[in-house]
Scaffold this motif. Structure first.
Motif: not given
Length: 154
Positions: A5-7, A12-15, A29-30, A69-70
């Motif tokens: 879910x975090x990835x 969705x935020x960064x792409x 990769x997180x 701040x995710x």
């Protein structure tokens, strides 16, 4: 591939930020490890990626991450080209590398093993088809933990 879910949230935020700068968002990769967590974002471009490109994208992503701040814990942000041994995240990416040698690591054993290295023969539905020696394996993309193109030098 199955993303946490975090990835998913981070992608969705960064792409859109990466793509608005004129680069292809290759994947991320997180790795959450307390104070040593790493958020690695891979970018690509038809003309290749230089250090200045990574710095430019890193500045923009840092600004967005600071506002949104995710990730509540400390982490390092790395922006990189996928490189020659590029990680593969999507079926579309696997399709681009049919005929190449790939290494695949699964989350859980399949037919008694988790690691496969062989020729990428194709994509069938949501499966990646890898030939190891004389045996073909259909590996569900959702069970793939990590996959990379293996550079071949002649």
């Amino acid at each position: 591939m199955h993303l946490s879910t975090k990835s998913n949230q981070l992608q969705e935020m960064l792409a859109p930020v990466v793509e608005s700068l004129g680069y292809d968002f290759w994947g991320l990769e997180y790795v959450s490890q307390g104070k040593h967590s790493v958020l690695r974002v891979f970018i690509d471009h038809e003309n290749g990626i230089q250090v200045d490109d990574c710095a430019k994208v890193s500045r923009q992503l840092s600004a967005v991450l600071d506002v949104e701040d995710p990730i509540s814990s400390e982490y390092s942000l790395e922006v990189s080209s996928p490189g020659m041994d590029r990680p593969l995240f999507t079926l579309e990416q696997f399709e681009k590398y049919i005929g190449q040698v790939v290494s695949v690591k699964l989350r859980f054993p399949f037919e008694g093993r988790r690691k496969f290295m062989g020729r990428l023969n194709g994509v069938e539905g949501s499966d990646v088809v890898v030939q190891v020696d004389n045996h073909e394996y259909c590996l569900p993309i959702d069970s793939i933990d990590k996959a990379n193109v293996e550079p071949q030098f002649k």
